[in-house]
Design a protein around this motif. Structure first.
Motif, PDB file in Angstrom:
ATOM      1  N   GLY A 187      27.489  39.257  44.491  1.00 19.13           N
ATOM      2  CA  GLY A 187      28.215  38.367  44.003  1.00 19.13           C
ATOM      3  C   GLY A 187      29.174  38.070  43.656  1.00 19.13           C
ATOM      4  O   GLY A 187      30.350  38.900  44.600  1.00 19.13           O
ATOM      5  N   ARG A 188      29.791  36.590  43.247  1.00 17.50           N
ATOM      6  CA  ARG A 188      32.185  36.983  43.523  1.00 17.50           C
ATOM      7  C   ARG A 188      32.500  37.781  42.817  1.00 17.50           C
ATOM      8  O   ARG A 188      32.504  38.563  42.227  1.00 17.50           O
ATOM      9  CB  ARG A 188      31.622  35.668  42.788  1.00 17.50           C
ATOM     10  N   PRO A 189      33.314  37.546  43.857  1.00 23.42           N
ATOM     11  CA  PRO A 189      34.182  38.762  43.257  1.00 23.42           C
ATOM     12  C   PRO A 189      35.344  38.958  43.276  1.00 23.42           C
ATOM     13  O   PRO A 189      35.448  40.426  42.625  1.00 23.42           O
ATOM     14  CB  PRO A 189      35.035  39.055  45.421  1.00 23.42           C
ATOM     15  N   PHE A 190      35.600  38.055  42.116  1.00 24.84           N
ATOM     16  CA  PHE A 190      36.677  37.832  41.561  1.00 24.84           C
ATOM     17  C   PHE A 190      35.967  38.248  40.343  1.00 24.84           C
ATOM     18  O   PHE A 190      36.450  38.754  39.134  1.00 24.84           O
ATOM     19  CB  PHE A 190      37.495  36.575  40.548  1.00 24.84           C
TER      20      PHE A 190
ATOM     21  N   SER B  18      32.736  30.477  34.965  1.00 28.00           N
ATOM     22  CA  SER B  18      33.617  30.092  34.268  1.00 28.00           C
ATOM     23  C   SER B  18      34.613  31.407  34.546  1.00 28.00           C
ATOM     24  O   SER B  18      35.515  31.794  33.971  1.00 28.00           O
ATOM     25  CB  SER B  18      33.286  29.703  32.771  1.00 28.00           C
ATOM     26  N   VAL B  19      34.369  32.535  34.762  1.00 34.39           N
ATOM     27  CA  VAL B  19      34.933  34.013  35.089  1.00 34.39           C
ATOM     28  C   VAL B  19      35.670  33.557  36.297  1.00 34.39           C
ATOM     29  O   VAL B  19      35.181  33.793  37.384  1.00 34.39           O
ATOM     30  CB  VAL B  19      34.360  34.773  34.669  1.00 34.39           C
ATOM     31  N   VAL B  20      36.755  32.826  36.582  1.00 29.31           N
ATOM     32  CA  VAL B  20      37.433  32.708  37.422  1.00 29.31           C
ATOM     33  C   VAL B  20      39.431  32.507  36.907  1.00 29.31           C
ATOM     34  O   VAL B  20      39.410  32.986  36.054  1.00 29.31           O
ATOM     35  CB  VAL B  20      37.906  30.794  37.488  1.00 29.31           C
ATOM     36  N   ALA B  21      40.019  32.854  37.869  1.00 29.79           N
ATOM     37  CA  ALA B  21      41.218  33.550  37.812  1.00 29.79           C
ATOM     38  C   ALA B  21      42.184  32.543  36.065  1.00 29.79           C
ATOM     39  O   ALA B  21      42.849  33.119  35.550  1.00 29.79           O
ATOM     40  CB  ALA B  21      42.429  33.943  39.018  1.00 29.79           C
ATOM     41  N   ASP B  22      42.008  31.382  36.696  1.00 28.04           N
ATOM     42  CA  ASP B  22      42.840  30.186  35.272  1.00 28.04           C
ATOM     43  C   ASP B  22      42.579  30.594  34.235  1.00 28.04           C
ATOM     44  O   ASP B  22      43.499  30.699  33.015  1.00 28.04           O
ATOM     45  CB  ASP B  22      42.628  29.441  35.847  1.00 28.04           C
ATOM     46  N   VAL B  23      40.849  30.899  33.855  1.00 24.65           N
ATOM     47  CA  VAL B  23      40.238  31.128  32.344  1.00 24.65           C
ATOM     48  C   VAL B  23      40.696  31.939  31.828  1.00 24.65           C
ATOM     49  O   VAL B  23      41.224  32.642  30.903  1.00 24.65           O
ATOM     50  CB  VAL B  23      39.118  30.813  32.671  1.00 24.65           C
ATOM     51  N   VAL B  24      41.181  33.028  32.956  1.00 26.99           N
ATOM     52  CA  VAL B  24      41.238  34.593  32.390  1.00 26.99           C
ATOM     53  C   VAL B  24      42.545  34.942  32.345  1.00 26.99           C
ATOM     54  O   VAL B  24      42.955  35.227  31.457  1.00 26.99           O
ATOM     55  CB  VAL B  24      40.331  35.786  33.339  1.00 26.99           C
TER      56      VAL B  24
ATOM     57  N   SER C 242      42.060  36.110  47.160  1.00 29.47           N
ATOM     58  CA  SER C 242      40.643  35.286  46.930  1.00 29.47           C
ATOM     59  C   SER C 242      39.998  35.818  47.317  1.00 29.47           C
ATOM     60  O   SER C 242      39.208  36.662  47.891  1.00 29.47           O
ATOM     61  CB  SER C 242      41.397  33.791  47.749  1.00 29.47           C
ATOM     62  N   ASP C 243      38.674  34.863  46.917  1.00 27.66           N
ATOM     63  CA  ASP C 243      37.129  35.689  47.431  1.00 27.66           C
ATOM     64  C   ASP C 243      36.802  35.517  48.522  1.00 27.66           C
ATOM     65  O   ASP C 243      36.312  36.730  49.623  1.00 27.66           O
ATOM     66  CB  ASP C 243      36.160  34.635  46.313  1.00 27.66           C
ATOM     67  N   SER C 244      37.139  34.263  49.555  1.00 31.70           N
ATOM     68  CA  SER C 244      37.075  34.232  50.890  1.00 31.70           C
ATOM     69  C   SER C 244      38.021  35.298  51.241  1.00 31.70           C
ATOM     70  O   SER C 244      37.828  35.940  52.493  1.00 31.70           O
ATOM     71  CB  SER C 244      37.400  32.954  51.378  1.00 31.70           C
TER      72      SER C 244
ATOM     73  N   PHE D 159      28.476  48.710  45.527  1.00 33.93           N
ATOM     74  CA  PHE D 159      26.994  47.467  45.139  1.00 33.93           C
ATOM     75  C   PHE D 159      27.940  46.187  45.214  1.00 33.93           C
ATOM     76  O   PHE D 159      26.761  45.640  44.821  1.00 33.93           O
ATOM     77  CB  PHE D 159      27.225  48.206  43.453  1.00 33.93           C
ATOM     78  N   SER D 160      28.981  45.699  45.544  1.00 36.93           N
ATOM     79  CA  SER D 160      28.937  44.047  45.265  1.00 36.93           C
ATOM     80  C   SER D 160      29.895  43.317  46.745  1.00 36.93           C
ATOM     81  O   SER D 160      28.927  42.959  47.155  1.00 36.93           O
ATOM     82  CB  SER D 160      30.538  43.487  44.811  1.00 36.93           C
ATOM     83  N   LEU D 161      30.132  44.415  47.913  1.00 40.69           N
ATOM     84  CA  LEU D 161      30.025  43.549  48.925  1.00 40.69           C
ATOM     85  C   LEU D 161      28.883  43.791  50.173  1.00 40.69           C
ATOM     86  O   LEU D 161      28.734  43.378  51.316  1.00 40.69           O
ATOM     87  CB  LEU D 161      31.746  43.703  49.770  1.00 40.69           C
ATOM     88  N   ARG D 162      28.704  45.054  50.201  1.00 45.96           N
ATOM     89  CA  ARG D 162      27.521  45.704  50.527  1.00 45.96           C
ATOM     90  C   ARG D 162      27.618  46.033  51.352  1.00 45.96           C
ATOM     91  O   ARG D 162      26.618  46.203  52.643  1.00 45.96           O
ATOM     92  CB  ARG D 162      26.281  44.764  50.411  1.00 45.96           C
TER      93      ARG D 162
END
Length: 263
Positions: free
Chosen positions: A92-95, A128-134, A168-170, A201-204
């Protein structure tokens, strides 16, 4: 509201261990293992291991891990034979994964799922769960959906670390395990245990040993017949033979702990 502690056992391979259903097992007999943690392992064919480890995203990677664990630690063989292997590690996306990790802390699964669903709706969907929105969500808005004031501050701090370029995710995807532990624990509310769960569990990541997880520690205690719970240094020493697939070895410790030594 029931609280969730680190002693709760992740069950399936998923971005968040607390939201997965339990893997069924049939109680048959008490597992008999060597009580000598220094038992010499079978010779492992290290030359058969890949020079570059891949994330645990395919069954072929899981199979390589199981082959290595069988040959490196005979005590694990009975466990591997007794439980269905993990199918894969989802991503999943890290954030998003980190935000979810914060929301699920110390909550019963059902309550955490309910709050997470409302959080996703408040943001306008998972995409839409991104830094700016949160960052734009007020503490009151978060409290209205059941998020505590403390967790709201954790979410805002995570968003701030993304907005100012600290994370950042990258960059997270490119960091090594040590770098992740250093950088992610800078975020309020994210400690070593949360980072270890995130890496597995997320980055495997294939070679993560959560030495502070009570379930894994109890599993190792049962596996090797130890009188006391192993401390982090002893965990490192006992599980060294599992490298470079300590994440999968840890998964079997959760299964073994869940079964309380009964197969």
């Amino acid at each position: 509201m029931a609280k969730r502690s680190q002693a709760q056992i992740p069950t399936e391979i998923s971005p968040n261990p607390s939201i997965s259903p339990k893997i069924p097992f049939r109680p048959r007999k008490i597992l008999k293992l060597s009580n000598n943690p220094t038992t010499k392992p079978l010779t492992s064919s290290s030359s058969a291991l890949p020079k570059t480890l891949n994330p645990l995203t395919s069954q072929s990677e899981i199979n390589l891990a199981l082959q290595h664990l069988r040959s490196s630690d005979p005590n694990l063989t009975a466990l591997i034979d007794s439980y269905s292997p993990p199918s894969s590690f989802d991503s999943g996306r890290p954030f998003l994964s980190l935000a979810r990790s914060i929301l699920y802390q110390q909550l019963a699964t059902k309550a955490a799922q309910s709050i997470y669903t409302r959080f996703i709706s408040l943001c306008g969907g998972e995409e839409s769960v991104v830094a700016d929105v949160v960052a734009s969500l007020s503490a009151q808005q978060l409290r209205n959906i059941g998020v505590s004031g403390r967790k709201a501050s954790y979410l805002h701090d995570l968003a701030e670390k993304y907005s100012d370029g600290t994370l950042s995710d990258s960059s997270i995807l490119e960091m090594d395990d040590e770098g992740l532990l250093t950088m992610l624990t800078v975020v309020k509310g994210i400690g070593a245990w949360s980072v270890h769960m995130f890496m597995i569990f997320s980055l495997r990541r294939p070679d993560v040993l959560p030495v502070g997880d009570l379930g894994v520690r109890k599993g190792v205690q049962l596996l090797y017949g130890l009188k006391e719970l192993p401390k982090p240094l002893e965990m490192e020493q006992l599980c060294e033979k599992w490298r470079p697939y300590r994440s999968v070895g840890s998964w079997y410790m959760w299964r073994y702990m869940e079964a309380k030594g009964v197969l």
